[in-house]
Design a protein around this motif. Structure first.
Motif: not given
Length: 170
Positions: A121-125, A152-160
């Motif tokens: 997820i992009a930092t500003p987002v 979050l990426l390590e946890l598999g979370i890539t979207s809001l």
């Protein structure tokens, strides 16, 4: 996978600054993992913050400082802390300037940047989303959000949407 929960998040540098002082700066995060009794304490520091904390700890707590030297050493540690905070700010500004400049040049050439291939997820987002969701949580540094995005990426979370579901316990 076991669920991880944020139990506490303290920005010691911000607390020190709010008191109008210079000194110890570190982000202390307490994380609990379901099924584990002991929470994990994570300290996030810049390289300069770490150097200052290690040196100060060694001098103050491992050595014996004669009483007559304490005021002078206190003053010197405070001065060093201020200089290190200033250096951290400058390094952050330099990194940000280079990031914006490089990204801007790459975008004008019409090539795909590495950032657009980045699944995080992009930092500003992320900063905007978390700032709105936890409006009273206070200010955070940009690099903290970059770190969170990587976690979050390590946890598999890539979207809001996935992040909202995790935070809502869905």
């Amino acid at each position: 996978a076991d669920e991880m929960r944020l139990l506490d998040d303290r920005d010691m540098g911000l607390e020190t600054a709010r008191e109008g002082r210079w000194g110890y700066a570190s982000r202390h995060v307490l994380v609990g993992v379901e099924g584990e009794q002991q929470p994990a304490s994570i300290q996030v520091r810049t390289v300069l913050q770490h150097a200052w904390a290690e040196f100060e700890h060694d001098v103050r707590y491992k050595g014996s400082i004669p009483a007559e030297h304490v005021p002078d050493l206190d003053r010197r540690f405070t001065l060093a802390a201020g200089l290190l905070e200033l250096a951290d700010r400058e390094f952050t500004a330099i990194r940000e300037r280079l990031r914006v400049t490089v990204s801007g040049e790459e975008m004008t050439e019409g090539t795909r940047t590495e950032e657009s291939d980045d699944p995080r997820i992009a930092t500003p987002v992320l900063a905007t989303y978390l700032g709105n969701r936890y409006a009273d949580a206070g200010w955070s540094r940009t690099d903290h959000y970059a770190w969170i995005s990587g976690l979050l990426l390590e946890l598999g979370i890539t979207s809001l949407d996935e992040l909202s579901a995790a935070l809502d316990g869905v």
